[in-house]
Design a protein around this motif. Sequence first.
Motif, short mmCIF file in Angstrom:
data_model
loop_
_atom_site.label_atom_id
_atom_site.label_comp_id
_atom_site.label_asym_id
_atom_site.label_seq_id
_atom_site.Cartn_x
_atom_site.Cartn_y
_atom_site.Cartn_z
N GLN A 143 3.88 -1.59 -16.66
CA GLN A 143 4.07 -0.42 -15.80
C GLN A 143 2.92 -0.45 -14.68
N LYS A 144 1.66 -0.02 -15.25
CA LYS A 144 0.54 0.11 -14.44
C LYS A 144 0.17 -1.31 -13.53
N LEU A 145 0.26 -2.40 -14.17
CA LEU A 145 -0.05 -3.62 -13.36
C LEU A 145 1.30 -3.74 -12.43
N ALA A 146 2.56 -3.45 -12.65
CA ALA A 146 3.37 -3.32 -11.54
C ALA A 146 3.17 -2.54 -10.67
N GLU A 150 2.40 -3.66 -6.34
CA GLU A 150 3.25 -2.98 -5.08
C GLU A 150 2.29 -3.26 -3.95
N PHE A 151 0.77 -3.06 -4.10
CA PHE A 151 0.27 -3.23 -2.90
C PHE A 151 -0.01 -4.59 -2.47
N ASP A 154 3.28 -8.09 0.34
CA ASP A 154 3.43 -9.18 1.46
C ASP A 154 2.31 -9.88 1.46
N ARG A 155 1.56 -9.93 0.39
CA ARG A 155 0.26 -10.62 0.31
C ARG A 155 0.20 -11.57 -1.13
N GLU A 156 -0.46 -12.34 -1.38
CA GLU A 156 -0.62 -13.10 -2.76
C GLU A 156 -1.34 -12.40 -3.43
N LEU A 157 -0.90 -12.44 -5.04
CA LEU A 157 -1.46 -11.34 -5.92
C LEU A 157 -3.00 -12.29 -6.12
N PRO A 158 -3.88 -11.21 -6.51
CA PRO A 158 -5.08 -11.63 -6.93
C PRO A 158 -4.83 -12.61 -8.07
N PRO A 159 -5.70 -13.67 -8.44
CA PRO A 159 -5.54 -14.46 -9.68
C PRO A 159 -5.59 -13.58 -11.13
#
Length: 211
Positions: A143-146, A150-151, A154-159
């Motif tokens: 849940q924390k990672l989810a 959200e931030f 509109d951008r690519e997730l950090p690896p």
Amino acid sequence: MGLPRRADLLLLALLALPFGAQAQGGRTIFCCEDDAGRPACGDTLPPMCFGKAYREISPQGTVRRYVAAPLTAEEIARRQAEERQRKAEEARALQQRRLDEALLETYASLSDLDAQRDRSLADAGKSMQEQRRRLEELEARRQKLAEEQEFYRDRELPPELANELRVIEAEMAAQRVVLDAKTRELETIRSRFDEDRRRYLELTRDAQPRR
């Protein structure tokens, strides 16, 4: 006059044999019935008796031995099937006796069995609680990672974040599999002790004090 009886036909057949065949040294006489139902006798087994039931008769006319006809293929198969079934039933009975002996040697009383059942179920339940707690921890972390995800809508997730999400999801799936297995194990333990208890009561019923 009616037809002669089979016993009369047999007697006639014996009388028709040469005297030496009837009385020489107490030699056995072989008799059967041919395909027409007529007696066939001789001091050796007559060819028409091959494959048939026959009697070994003393010269005095008493039956020394009765030899049954050879079994047919169907009869042989049926006897083999019956023998296999008999052996299987004997094996099951032997296995049951061994299980019964082990049961009586393991538990000194019904209360002893019940106590062991309670301990086993408690241990299994504790293990399941630990699995659920681990799943809850993983779910909280997910849940924390989810929320962090959200931030980056509109951008690519950090690896690092994407990799940690994959690891969490994989571990949660594995933990669910383990929890399902432990749930089945708990039911197996309960069923096994229920069956042991039922059998223990059967085996010790005669030893129980009568009221």
